[in-house]
Design a protein around this motif. Structure first.
Motif, PDB file in Angstrom:
ATOM      1  N   THR A 296      -7.535  -0.452   8.939  1.00 30.40           N
ATOM      2  CA  THR A 296      -6.155  -0.204   9.330  1.00 30.40           C
ATOM      3  C   THR A 296      -6.074   1.055  10.194  1.00 30.40           C
ATOM      4  N   ARG A 327      -3.792  -6.267   7.102  1.00 29.30           N
ATOM      5  CA  ARG A 327      -3.936  -6.433   5.650  1.00 29.30           C
ATOM      6  C   ARG A 327      -3.807  -7.883   5.206  1.00 29.30           C
ATOM      7  N   ASP A 337      -8.706  -0.074   4.125  1.00 30.71           N
ATOM      8  CA  ASP A 337      -7.366   0.475   4.359  1.00 30.71           C
ATOM      9  C   ASP A 337      -7.451   1.991   4.561  1.00 30.71           C
TER      10      ASP A 337
END
Length: 381
Positions: A296, A327, A337
């Motif tokens: 991310t 995600r 993440d």
């Protein structure tokens, strides 16, 4: 058992003629020895050296190349110095747009070792195909001192020039993780010369799983636009798929696509454009059987004071939209993440102060360690 060549070090090349000014510009050389230090991962009995003239406009001639194990500064380990040849010759001529791969060199390497590559440029050469942020000091001296145990009073240089790779010869089955990204992968924000990039931490974590790692980050690189190196979608085949032994891929790109256009007066990209870019890389990776992890996009609130145009509400909204897609899309095998790993719980749009290098964009040494932990947890075996 027949041995095979495996990528043990990579330095993604950048053009010396970039239209956007860089912190460390390229340069040419004339009657000078350039000594460069690189960290090689994945041991082998022999190695080979890759020298690039990918972005040159004229043929490149390198009169002599030697390699050795490194000790400190510009010094080499006694008894390890070896001549590097190309097609049996000491001198190598590399045409514009091409790369030269050396003959095998009988120099053994261990799981993690620093190697010195010394090249002598006897005649003038134009600005070099290079990597601006090496985060490892190089050394430059007049004349041919490629075999000297140490270079006295050298000029210190920050980029890496011409040197794009080291391969080692290993038994079949060695697996390599390709870390493909921008300045976060390149290590900007971490201590120079200390090997504290997230990729350094991650390489040490995955060695027990018989994985080694190559760093294919370029500071400022974008997923879709040829600024600060060719775009991720354009360079993927050359930098990732062409590296021998790659089995795993980490994709960490997109922040510069979101934030740099406003800084440069260009129109912003849409979420759909970025998503199409990610899907294109995911499909190429699947086609070649790679196990994939996508990261991310990390927080950047507060960067406006240092980098005007980087941080604005529209950019943050686009970051959130892209992260939600990352995600939930399922296009990649796993998600790391980094947004959650690095954000300040009190201000989630910003880096946690303990992880901020000071520019509110790049993680520091502790932040790089947190990135490595998040990716290690996500990385499939």
């Amino acid at each position: 058992m027949t041995e095979t060549w495996t990528a043990a070090f990579r330095s993604a090349p950048v053009s010396p003629y970039e239209p956007t000014p860089l912190v460390y510009p390229s340069r040419g050389f004339d009657d000078q020895t350039l000594r460069q230090v690189v960290r090689v991962r994945g041991g082998g009995d022999r190695l080979r050296v890759r020298l690039s003239n990918l972005y040159g406009k004229e043929p490149l001639t390198i009169a002599r190349t030697r390699c050795a194990l490194h000790t400190t500064g510009s010094a080499i380990a006694p008894g390890t110095d070896a001549l590097v040849t190309f097609g049996g010759a000491t001198e190598v001529n590399v045409n514009a747009g091409h790369e030269a791969i050396s003959d095998p060199v009988d120099l053994a390497t261990t799981t993690e070792v620093d190697l010195v590559i010394s090249t002598y440029h006897a005649t003038p050469c134009e600005p070099a195909t290079y990597h601006p942020f090496a985060l490892q000091t190089g050394y430059l001296a007049t004349g041919d001192v490629t075999s000297h145990p140490e270079i006295p009073h050298p000029e210190q240089v920050e980029p890496r020039f011409h040197l794009t790779g080291i391969d080692v010869q290993t038994p079949p089955g060695r697996r390599v993780v390709a870390a493909f990204g921008d300045s976060l992968t390149d290590g900007v924000g971490t201590t120079p010369g200390a090997n504290l990039r997230y990729t350094d931490h991650l390489a040490r974590r995955v060695v027990a799983a018989d994985l080694s790692l190559i760093n294919l980050g370029i500071a400022g690189n974008r997923l879709l636009t040829n600024v600060f190196g060719e775009s991720g979608t354009a360079r993927f085949d050359r930098d990732v798929l062409a590296a021998p032994g790659v089995t795993h891929l980490i994709v960490q790109l997109g922040l510069n696509d979101i934030c740099l256009p406003a800084m440069q007066g260009a129109p912003p990209l849409s979420a759909d454009e970025l998503i199409d870019g990610y899907i294109a890389i995911a499909e190429r990776a699947r086609h070649h059987g790679l196990t994939t992890v996508i990261a991310t996009i990390t927080p950047f609130s507060g960067a406006e004071a240092i980098s005007p145009g980087f941080d604005n509400p529209e950019n943050e909204e686009l970051r959130q939209r892209i992260n939600q897609w990352i995600r939930t899309s399922g296009e990649f095998n796993a998600v790391a993440d980094l947004d959650q790993a690095l954000c300040d719980p009190a201000t989630p749009a910003a880096l946690a102060p303990a992880y901020d290098s000071g520019d509110h964009i790049h993680p520091n040494d502790a932040g790089a360690q947190a990135v490595a932990a998040a990716i290690a947890d996500a990385l499939p075996a």
